[in-house]
Design a protein around this motif. Structure first.
Motif, PDB file in Angstrom:
ATOM      1  N   ARG A 131       0.843  -1.198   0.000  1.00 52.42           N
ATOM      2  CA  ARG A 131       0.000   0.000   0.000  1.00 52.42           C
ATOM      3  C   ARG A 131       0.878   1.248   0.000  1.00 52.42           C
ATOM      4  NH1 ARG A 131      -5.353  -0.503   1.536  1.00 52.42           N
ATOM      5  NH2 ARG A 131      -5.960  -2.614   2.050  1.00 52.42           N
ATOM      6  N   CYS A 132       0.288   2.342  -0.447  1.00 50.90           N
ATOM      7  CA  CYS A 132       0.959   3.629  -0.365  1.00 50.90           C
ATOM      8  C   CYS A 132       1.136   3.970   1.113  1.00 50.90           C
ATOM      9  CB  CYS A 132       0.121   4.692  -1.064  1.00 50.90           C
ATOM     10  SG  CYS A 132       0.784   6.359  -0.892  1.00 50.90           S
ATOM     11  N   TYR A 133       2.312   4.462   1.465  1.00 53.68           N
ATOM     12  CA  TYR A 133       2.596   4.759   2.866  1.00 53.68           C
ATOM     13  C   TYR A 133       1.747   5.905   3.404  1.00 53.68           C
ATOM     14  CZ  TYR A 133       6.711   1.925   1.952  1.00 53.68           C
ATOM     15  OH  TYR A 133       7.551   0.910   1.601  1.00 53.68           O
ATOM     16  N   THR A 134       1.330   6.812   2.539  1.00 54.27           N
ATOM     17  CA  THR A 134       0.615   7.999   2.986  1.00 54.27           C
ATOM     18  C   THR A 134      -0.893   7.820   2.981  1.00 54.27           C
ATOM     19  OG1 THR A 134       2.414   9.338   2.101  1.00 54.27           O
ATOM     20  CG2 THR A 134       0.367  10.472   2.619  1.00 54.27           C
ATOM     21  N   CYS A 135      -1.453   7.412   1.842  1.00 49.21           N
ATOM     22  CA  CYS A 135      -2.914   7.364   1.719  1.00 49.21           C
ATOM     23  C   CYS A 135      -3.497   5.972   1.913  1.00 49.21           C
ATOM     24  CB  CYS A 135      -3.354   7.927   0.375  1.00 49.21           C
ATOM     25  SG  CYS A 135      -2.919   6.900  -1.046  1.00 49.21           S
ATOM     26  N   GLY A 136      -2.681   4.920   1.820  1.00 48.35           N
ATOM     27  CA  GLY A 136      -3.158   3.567   2.047  1.00 48.35           C
ATOM     28  C   GLY A 136      -3.739   2.873   0.833  1.00 48.35           C
ATOM     29  N   ARG A 137      -3.659   3.501  -0.335  1.00 42.19           N
ATOM     30  CA  ARG A 137      -4.172   2.886  -1.562  1.00 42.19           C
ATOM     31  C   ARG A 137      -3.320   1.671  -1.934  1.00 42.19           C
ATOM     32  NH1 ARG A 137      -4.220   5.889  -7.446  1.00 42.19           N
ATOM     33  NH2 ARG A 137      -5.111   4.158  -8.607  1.00 42.19           N
ATOM     34  N   VAL A 138      -3.958   0.605  -2.367  1.00 39.74           N
ATOM     35  CA  VAL A 138      -3.238  -0.605  -2.777  1.00 39.74           C
ATOM     36  C   VAL A 138      -2.541  -0.324  -4.104  1.00 39.74           C
ATOM     37  CG1 VAL A 138      -3.439  -3.037  -3.367  1.00 39.74           C
ATOM     38  CG2 VAL A 138      -4.904  -2.079  -1.595  1.00 39.74           C
TER      39      VAL A 138
ATOM     40  N   LYS B 246      -2.751   5.358 -14.640  1.00 47.02           N
ATOM     41  CA  LYS B 246      -3.776   6.159 -13.933  1.00 47.02           C
ATOM     42  C   LYS B 246      -3.444   6.346 -12.443  1.00 47.02           C
ATOM     43  CE  LYS B 246      -6.932   6.161 -17.385  1.00 47.02           C
ATOM     44  NZ  LYS B 246      -6.112   6.207 -18.550  1.00 47.02           N
ATOM     45  N   ILE B 247      -2.155   6.501 -12.160  1.00 46.44           N
ATOM     46  CA  ILE B 247      -1.732   6.798 -10.794  1.00 46.44           C
ATOM     47  C   ILE B 247      -1.492   8.295 -10.741  1.00 46.44           C
ATOM     48  CG2 ILE B 247       0.000   6.371  -9.029  1.00 46.44           C
ATOM     49  CD1 ILE B 247       0.437   3.651 -10.341  1.00 46.44           C
ATOM     50  N   ASP B 248      -2.446   9.024 -10.183  1.00 42.41           N
ATOM     51  CA  ASP B 248      -2.363  10.475 -10.217  1.00 42.41           C
ATOM     52  C   ASP B 248      -2.110  11.107  -8.857  1.00 42.41           C
ATOM     53  OD1 ASP B 248      -4.847   9.524  -9.549  1.00 42.41           O
ATOM     54  OD2 ASP B 248      -5.968  11.035 -10.643  1.00 42.41           O
TER      55      ASP B 248
END
Length: 68
Positions: A5-12, A38-40
């Protein structure tokens, strides 16, 4: 290690990692690849850009996996 996951927002983001690495190794611009995937969010982009895969370095020290 590869982040799940992203360390900041938690998105997989793990499912983007292999495609991103493959395309960057083939010479494509990392920013363009992230746009195509599409990773913005800038936090997710940072996480993928800054990831260094250390698995092969770590596995050398494991008696159970490294048998060469």
């Amino acid at each position: 290690m590869i982040p799940i996951r992203c360390y900041t927002c938690g998105r997989v983001i793990i499912h983007y990692y292999d495609e991103f690495q493959r395309r960057v190794r083939n010479g494509e611009d990392p920013g363009k690849v992230l746009d195509d995937l599409k990773i913005d969010r800038y936090c997710c982009r940072r996480t993928l850009l800054a990831t260094v895969d250390t698995t092969k370095d770590i596995i050398k020290f494991s008696k159970h996996v490294y048998r060469w």
